[in-house]
Design a protein around this motif. Structure first.
Motif, PDB file in Angstrom:
ATOM      1  N   GLY A 116      44.241  42.430  24.595  1.00 19.16           N
ATOM      2  CA  GLY A 116      43.666  42.462  26.025  1.00 19.16           C
ATOM      3  C   GLY A 116      43.697  43.671  26.541  1.00 19.16           C
ATOM      4  O   GLY A 116      44.213  44.838  25.938  1.00 19.16           O
ATOM      5  N   THR A 118      46.080  44.966  28.618  1.00 17.27           N
ATOM      6  CA  THR A 118      47.361  45.653  28.595  1.00 17.27           C
ATOM      7  C   THR A 118      47.601  46.332  27.513  1.00 17.27           C
ATOM      8  O   THR A 118      48.046  47.553  27.296  1.00 17.27           O
ATOM      9  CB  THR A 118      48.553  44.344  28.855  1.00 17.27           C
ATOM     10  OG1 THR A 118      48.164  43.867  30.227  1.00 17.27           O
ATOM     11  CG2 THR A 118      49.888  44.945  28.726  1.00 17.27           C
ATOM     12  N   VAL A 194      41.133  51.644  37.934  1.00 15.97           N
ATOM     13  CA  VAL A 194      40.632  50.351  37.934  1.00 15.97           C
ATOM     14  C   VAL A 194      39.397  50.242  38.292  1.00 15.97           C
ATOM     15  O   VAL A 194      38.864  50.714  39.504  1.00 15.97           O
ATOM     16  CB  VAL A 194      41.959  49.372  38.458  1.00 15.97           C
ATOM     17  CG1 VAL A 194      41.552  49.478  40.199  1.00 15.97           C
ATOM     18  CG2 VAL A 194      41.310  47.837  38.285  1.00 15.97           C
ATOM     19  N   VAL A 196      37.559  47.348  39.154  1.00 15.80           N
ATOM     20  CA  VAL A 196      37.600  46.343  40.426  1.00 15.80           C
ATOM     21  C   VAL A 196      38.977  45.928  40.385  1.00 15.80           C
ATOM     22  O   VAL A 196      39.689  45.498  39.448  1.00 15.80           O
ATOM     23  CB  VAL A 196      36.766  45.032  40.132  1.00 15.80           C
ATOM     24  CG1 VAL A 196      37.026  44.059  41.132  1.00 15.80           C
ATOM     25  CG2 VAL A 196      35.428  45.431  40.008  1.00 15.80           C
ATOM     26  N   ASN A 198      42.167  43.756  41.280  1.00 13.85           N
ATOM     27  CA  ASN A 198      42.657  42.504  41.318  1.00 13.85           C
ATOM     28  C   ASN A 198      43.352  42.007  42.385  1.00 13.85           C
ATOM     29  O   ASN A 198      43.411  40.791  42.930  1.00 13.85           O
ATOM     30  CB  ASN A 198      43.394  42.111  40.048  1.00 13.85           C
ATOM     31  CG  ASN A 198      45.088  42.801  40.132  1.00 13.85           C
ATOM     32  OD1 ASN A 198      45.246  43.820  40.775  1.00 13.85           O
ATOM     33  ND2 ASN A 198      46.020  41.885  39.661  1.00 13.85           N
ATOM     34  N   GLN A 226      38.928  43.304  35.645  1.00 11.71           N
ATOM     35  CA  GLN A 226      38.314  42.312  36.717  1.00 11.71           C
ATOM     36  C   GLN A 226      36.793  42.827  36.996  1.00 11.71           C
ATOM     37  O   GLN A 226      36.253  42.080  37.871  1.00 11.71           O
ATOM     38  CB  GLN A 226      39.256  42.565  37.984  1.00 11.71           C
ATOM     39  CG  GLN A 226      40.504  42.151  38.125  1.00 11.71           C
ATOM     40  CD  GLN A 226      40.714  40.551  37.716  1.00 11.71           C
ATOM     41  OE1 GLN A 226      39.771  39.778  38.015  1.00 11.71           O
ATOM     42  NE2 GLN A 226      42.211  40.250  37.650  1.00 11.71           N
ATOM     43  N   HIS A 248      40.037  36.909  27.962  1.00 10.42           N
ATOM     44  CA  HIS A 248      40.457  35.638  29.041  1.00 10.42           C
ATOM     45  C   HIS A 248      40.024  35.470  30.124  1.00 10.42           C
ATOM     46  O   HIS A 248      39.975  34.403  30.978  1.00 10.42           O
ATOM     47  CB  HIS A 248      41.881  35.194  28.711  1.00 10.42           C
ATOM     48  CG  HIS A 248      42.926  36.074  29.376  1.00 10.42           C
ATOM     49  ND1 HIS A 248      42.974  35.835  31.072  1.00 10.42           N
ATOM     50  CD2 HIS A 248      43.210  37.247  29.261  1.00 10.42           C
ATOM     51  CE1 HIS A 248      43.911  36.751  31.248  1.00 10.42           C
ATOM     52  NE2 HIS A 248      44.055  37.897  30.488  1.00 10.42           N
ATOM     53  N   LYS A 249      39.589  36.740  30.771  1.00 10.04           N
ATOM     54  CA  LYS A 249      39.243  36.708  32.183  1.00 10.04           C
ATOM     55  C   LYS A 249      37.567  36.651  32.211  1.00 10.04           C
ATOM     56  O   LYS A 249      37.037  36.845  33.172  1.00 10.04           O
ATOM     57  CB  LYS A 249      39.566  38.101  32.898  1.00 10.04           C
ATOM     58  CG  LYS A 249      40.923  38.269  33.166  1.00 10.04           C
ATOM     59  CD  LYS A 249      41.423  39.159  33.791  1.00 10.04           C
ATOM     60  CE  LYS A 249      42.789  39.683  33.649  1.00 10.04           C
ATOM     61  NZ  LYS A 249      43.825  38.659  34.605  1.00 10.04           N
TER      62      LYS A 249
END
Ligand code: 7TS
Length: 433
Positions: A116, A118, A194, A196, A198, A226, A248-249
Motif C-alpha cells: 500500500g 505506507t 500529499v 490530497v 486525508n 487520497q 483499498h482506497k
C-alpha cells in the motif's frame, strides 16, 4: 478470455457496467447496488458509509475476481514452468499494466507492487533515501502529511543525518507556497508531499510544486492515497519522480498498492528487502539483483490482491474518474453548505480546492463522542487525528469528525449525517443559541 475480462462481465457487475455506460452525472444509488456490503443494516439502521478516506467498500466485481483467482488461477508467479503458474503470472502482470494505465506511466516496469502507500513510501525512504541522503541534506515535507509520510523520513534522517523541513499551513488548511519556495535550496534532495490531505481535504498544487523542486535539483514523491479514487492522475503530466497509492482506497482489496518510480531512478536504486524473486544470482560470496520492478518485490506478493486491484481499476475507469470527481465535488459542496447551517459546527479545512472530505468539530462534543452517537444512527465516520497529528496541533484541536465521500454516496447520506449531528447536539443539551 482471461479471468479479468470474465470477472468484469459477471451478472453482479453488470449493474455497474450499465450505469457506467450512461452519460452525464452518475447516479450514486445505482452504483451503490454494485457494493453488497452497502445493503446490510448496521445497528438496525441503513448503513450510511462515510469513512471512505479510511477504506472504500468493494464492488461485487472485485470480490468475485479474488474468489475466481483462487478457484481457477491460483499458483505462485514468476517461477513455475507449469501452465497455472504462467497463467497466474500473466494475470499479475496484466494488473501491473492496469496500474500503469491508471497513472499514465510510460512503462509497466515503472510500477512496483507494494502492500500500500505506507510500504511504497518506506521503499523510497529505505532504498533511495539511504543511498542518496547524507548529513545536512534536506527533505521537505508539509504540515498536512499523514504519519506514513513523516515517520519513515524521520527514521532515515536518524540514519543519514539528513534533516526535515516542513511547509506551514494557512488557516484554511492550504500550503503556504511562498514558504515552500523559500525552503527549497541547494541542500534540498527530496520533496515528499500529499496530493490530497486525508485530514483537511485540501488538493495541493503538486504540478507547480514539482516544477519548483526540480528547479533546485530535488526529487519529488507524491502521496496519492487520497487522490487516485477521486480524480484522474497522470504522472507524466505531473512530472513527479515517485507516486504512491493504496488499492483499498480505490475500491480494491487491502494489502495491495503500488509505487510508480521513474525508470532511471528505479534502475539506480538498491534493494531494500532481500529474498526470492528479487535476485539475478545468489552465492554466499555475493548476490546480484533483478531489474526493477522485481528488485523491489521480494517474496511471494499479494497475487490475488493485484488481480482484484486490476478489476477495481477497470471498474472506476469504466465509470470515468472525471464523472466520479464531478459527482463528489457536487456532493462536497452540498454537504459543506448543509454543515455550515449547523450552529456550533466548525469546518477544519476550507481550502479553495478540495476533494470529498468534510472534517469538522462541534462545540461541546468531543469528536469521539460524536462518532459514537453517529454510529448508533448507522452513520459511519472517522473521529480522531486521522494519523495526521501535526494538523490537529496546527489547528489547536484534539481531533476532528470526518465524513469522506465515495462514488456511491449521495444527498440522502448527507441528510442522514446532518440529522445524526442534530441528534448528538440534542443529547448534549442542544445546539448553542
Ligand atoms: N497517506 C494518506 C494521505 C492517507 O490518507 C493514508 C491512509 C496513508 C497515506 C496510508 O495508507 P495505507 O493504505 O498504507 O494505510 N489514511 C487513512 C485515513 O485517513 N483513515 O484511515 C487511514
Amino acid at each position: 478470455m482471461n479471468a479479468l475480462a470474465t470477472a468484469a462481465s459477471t451478472p453482479a457487475a453488470s449493474a455497474g457496467a450499465a450505469a457506467a455506460a450512461a452519460r452525464g452525472p452518475l447516479v450514486a444509488a445505482d452504483l451503490a447496488r454494485d457494493f453488497p456490503i452497502l445493503s446490510r443494516p448496521v445497528r438496525g439502521k441503513r448503513l450510511v458509509y462515510l469513512d471512505n478516506g479510511a477504506t472504500t467498500q468493494k464492488p461485487e466485481a472485485v470480490i468475485e475476481a479474488e474468489r475466481r483467482f483462487y478457484r481457477e488461477s491460483n499458483a505462485n508467479i514468476h517461477r513455475g514452468v507449469h501452465w497455472l503458474s504462467q497463467h497466474a503470472t500473466d494475470l499479475y502482470e496484466q494488473a501491473r499494466e492496469r496500474v500503469q494505465r491508471l497513472l499514465n506511466a510510460a512503462r509497466a516496469d515503472e510500477i512496483v507492487f507494494t502492500r500500500g502507500t505506507t510500504e511504497a513510501i518506506n521503499l523510497v525512504a529505505y532504498s533511495w533515501g539511504r543511498a542518496n541522503l547524507k548529513a545536512g541534506d534536506e527533505i521537505v515535507l508539509t504540515g498536512m502529511e499523514h504519519h506514513s509520510n513523516i515517520v519513515p523520513w524521520q527514521l532515515i534522517c536518524e540514519q543519514t543525518g539528513a534533516v526535515l523541513k516542513v511547509v506551514p499551513l494557512t488557516d484554511r488548511g492550504e500550503l503556504q507556497l511562498d514558504a515552500y519556495e523559500a525552503l527549497l535550496g541547494p541542500r534540498t534532495r527530496l520533496v515528499s508531499v500529499v496530493h490530497v490531505s486525508n485530514a483537511l481535504g485540501t488538493v495541493n498544487p503538486v504540478a507547480r510544486m514539482i516544477e519548483r523542486a526540480h528547479a533546485v535539483g530535488a526529487k519529488v514523491l507524491v502521496d496519492g492515497a487520497q487522490a487516485v479514487a477521486h480524480q484522474g492522475v497522470d504522472v507524466q503530466a505531473l512530472g513527479c519522480d515517485f507516486y504512491a497509492f493504496s488499492g483499498h482506497k480505490l475500491y480494491g482489496p487491502t494489502g495491495i498498492g503500488a509505487l510508480y518510480g521513474r525508470r532511471e531512478l528505479l534502475a539506480a536504486m538498491p534493494p531494500w528487502q532481500g529474498g526470492g524473486d528479487m535476485i539475478r544470482t545468489v552465492s554466499f560470496e555475493r548476490s546480484t539483483w533483478a531489474d526493477a520492478p522485481q528488485r523491489f518485490e521480494a517474496g511471494t506478493p499479494n497475487i490475488a490482491g493485484a488481480v482484484g486491484l486490476g478489476v477495481a481499476i477497470d471498474y472506476v475507469t469504466a465509470i470515468g474518474l472525471d464523472r466520479i470527481a464531478e459527482h463528489e465535488h457536487r456532493l462536497l459542496a452540498h454537504a459543506t453548505e448543509a454543515a455550515q447551517r449547523i450552529p456550533g459546527l466548525r469546518l477544519i479545512g476550507t481550502a479553495a480546492h478540495k476533494a470529498g472530505i468534510l472534517s469538522f468539530v462541534v462545540d461541546g462534543i468531543h469528536p469521539h463522542d460524536l462518532g459514537t452517537i453517529l454510529d448508533a444512527e448507522g452513520v459511519a465516520i472517522r473521529a480522531g487525528h486521522h494519523c495526521a497529528m501535526p494538523v490537529m496541533t496546527r489547528f489547536g484541536i484534539p481531533g476532528t469528525a470526518r465524513a469522506s465521500f465515495a462514488l456511491y454516496n449521495d444527498e440522502n447520506d448527507v441528510a442522514a449525517l446532518v440529522a445524526a449531528i442534530a441528534r448528538a447536539q440534542q443529547m448534549f443539551g442542544g445546539p448553542p443559541r
